[in-house]
Design an enzyme around this catalytic site. Structure first.
Site, short mmCIF file in Angstrom:
data_model
loop_
_atom_site.label_atom_id
_atom_site.label_comp_id
_atom_site.label_asym_id
_atom_site.label_seq_id
_atom_site.Cartn_x
_atom_site.Cartn_y
_atom_site.Cartn_z
N ASP A 63 85.94 -61.94 7.65
CA ASP A 63 87.17 -61.86 8.44
C ASP A 63 88.15 -60.97 7.68
OD1 ASP A 63 89.63 -62.17 9.58
OD2 ASP A 63 89.59 -64.36 9.69
N LYS A 85 95.33 -56.80 13.21
CA LYS A 85 96.55 -56.52 12.42
C LYS A 85 96.73 -55.02 12.12
CE LYS A 85 97.12 -61.15 10.48
NZ LYS A 85 98.34 -61.68 11.06
N TYR A 97 105.14 -70.96 15.77
CA TYR A 97 105.32 -71.56 14.44
C TYR A 97 106.80 -71.87 14.16
CZ TYR A 97 100.51 -71.01 12.98
OH TYR A 97 99.15 -71.15 12.87
N TYR A 111 91.98 -69.59 6.74
CA TYR A 111 92.73 -69.47 8.00
C TYR A 111 92.11 -68.33 8.79
CZ TYR A 111 96.16 -68.65 11.56
OH TYR A 111 96.76 -68.49 12.79
C1 LIG Z 1 92.38 -63.77 8.05
C2 LIG Z 1 92.95 -63.95 9.42
N1 LIG Z 1 92.12 -64.09 10.46
C3 LIG Z 1 92.58 -64.24 11.70
C4 LIG Z 1 93.94 -64.26 11.97
C5 LIG Z 1 94.43 -64.43 13.37
O1 LIG Z 1 94.98 -63.25 13.87
P1 LIG Z 1 95.97 -63.26 15.12
O2 LIG Z 1 97.25 -63.87 14.64
O3 LIG Z 1 96.11 -61.83 15.49
O4 LIG Z 1 95.32 -64.07 16.19
C6 LIG Z 1 94.84 -64.11 10.92
C7 LIG Z 1 96.29 -64.13 11.17
O5 LIG Z 1 97.10 -64.28 10.29
C8 LIG Z 1 94.33 -63.96 9.61
O6 LIG Z 1 95.15 -63.83 8.55
#
Ligand SMILES: Cc1ncc(COP(=O)(O)O)c(C=O)c1O
Length: 411
Positions: free
Chosen positions: A230, A259, A15, A143
């Site tokens: 998610d 995370k 990014y 996202y």
């Molecule tokens: C809600 C959500 N799902 C999936 C992801 C993707 O995770 P990663 O960056 O570990 O691939 C993120 C990353 O910011 C996220 O905020």
């Protein structure tokens, strides 16, 4: 040569527009909420290192768990083998996850946790003899990650546009009414509805009412489709509850975690599913197997740190800290209401500044980031949306100091 010069010669950052981006911060060590640079600066990690850190950097108990595990077993293939950290972490997760999520599938990060969820949902219906249930419904501004399936499920945006030819179409809806219309109009074709419960993160730190999460559950039941939550960002206390679905007192059919799972130490993803989903893959027919896996699936080091993190939640009243932090953020962001829309949930506070060009590419983001950094605070505004998301261990005085810098720069 300095670390920055050596970096500039060989690296390509995520990014990051490598032509115009400022030099990266050369971090030599970190402790608690503080990052220390090669050139002697101390900077407060106001974004929890991309939302992963929860108990602070270099936590003695997490360090000890990692070191102990490294002495015992660093890694082993997870197809055909198992190990204590993987089993124990799964047991502990099943205990605390929303009711009914009883099967843990490991992967490597948030995006893969989402990929697994999408593939699991699709094959679930296929294994049940309903292969026409193959579409996904998601929310605008979503996202879900940067791999192809996760990108497809995300909002059509500057993040994904260059890759549109690789992606599959999804049904994006604006809210519950829109979702119900689509589900009604396309009976038996939706494999799953995928949402970020309570908080859409990268899409602009948008907070949703709990009623929407409950409404999605109700619609999925009514139209007989799966609900995927998610919780890659929201899991492990970020919204003030251990999992965001708890705000609505519902259980999804599948949830995605990463995370905060390892408290920001190591990459690990979890996709947890109900027994109903798991059972649909049990068959004498080997073609019904879930053919998905990664070299580092269930990495023991990552699992061991995740277990130690859950111990901290249990022993140190971490959720109470998030609740205190939430109150400080509410008070601290109050004066910013004059500048734009303020939203606070759990350990996250954001203000969407009035802008002629709202969105990720709003040039105000990098300018503000530089101003915060000048004052010793690491923030990465999402365009015109400035947010503060520190590790939960931040003290009251550190919070007050950070809020002072934010108000000063924006004011
Ligand atoms: C809600 C959500 N799902 C999936 C992801 C993707 O995770 P990663 O960056 O570990 O691939 C993120 C990353 O910011 C996220 O905020």
């Amino acid at each position: 040569m300095s670390l920055i010069d050596r970096d500039r010669a060989v690296l390509w950052h995520p990014y990051t527009q490598m032509l115009t981006a400022p030099a990266p911060l050369p971090i030599t060590r970190a402790e608690g909420v503080w990052l220390y640079t090669e050139d002697g600066r101390r900077i407060l990690d106001g974004i929890s290192s991309w939302w992963v850190n929860i108990h602070g950097h270099s936590h003695p108990k997490l360090n000890a768990a990692l070191a102990a595990q490294a002495r015992e077993l660093e890694h082993v293939v997870f197809a055909g083998c198992t190990h204590r950290p993987a089993v124990e972490l799964a047991e502990r997760l099943v205990e605390i996850l929303p009711q009914g999520l009883e099967r843990v599938f490991y992967s490597d990060n948030g995006s893969t946790a989402v990929e697994v969820a999408l593939k699991m949902a699709l094959q679930y219906w296929r294994n049940l003899g309903q292969p026409d249930r193959k579409k996904f419904t998601t929310l605008h501004n979503a996202y879900h990650g940067d791999t192809v399936g996760a990108m497809s499920a995300s909002e059509d945006s500057v993040f994904t546009r260059a890759f549109s030819t690789m992606m599959f179409p999804v049904e994006r809806v604006h809210g519950l009414e829109d979702m119900e219309n689509r589900l009604r109009d396309a009976p038996d074709s939706i494999a799953a509805v995928l949402i970020e419960p309570m908080l859409q993160g990268a899409g602009g730190m948008i907070v949703w009412p709990a009623e929407v999460v409950a409404g999605v559950r109700r619609l999925c039941d009514e139209y007989n489709t799966l609900m995927i939550a998610d919780e890659v960002l929201t899991g492990f206390g970020r919204t003030g509850r251990m999992f965001a679905c708890e705000h609505a007192d519902i259980s999804p059919d599948i949830t995605c975690l990463s995370k905060g799972l390892t408290a920001g130490y190591l990459p690990l993803g979890v996709t947890a599913a109900t027994s109903t989903i798991y059972d649909a893959f049990l068959s004498e027919d080997r073609a019904k197997t879930f053919f998905h896996g990664h070299s580092y699936t269930a990495n023991p080091l990552a699992c061991a740190v995740a277990i130690a993190s859950l111990d901290l939640f249990r022993d140190e009243r971490v959720l109470a800290s998030v609740s205190r932090l939430e109150q400080h953020l509410r008070d601290g962001f109050e004066p910013l209401r004059a500048l734009g829309n303020v939203r606070v949930i759990g350990g996250v506070a954001a203000v969407a500044l009035e802008s002629d060009k709202p969105g990720y590419l709003d040039g105000i983001g990098p300018r503000l980031a530089a101003a915060f950094l000048e004052r010793g605070l690491l923030l990465r505004p999402l365009g015109n949306v400035v947010y503060f998301m520190p590790p939960y261990c931040i003290t009251e005085s550190e919070t007050a100091w950070a809020l002072e810098q934010i108000v000063h720069v924006l004011g």
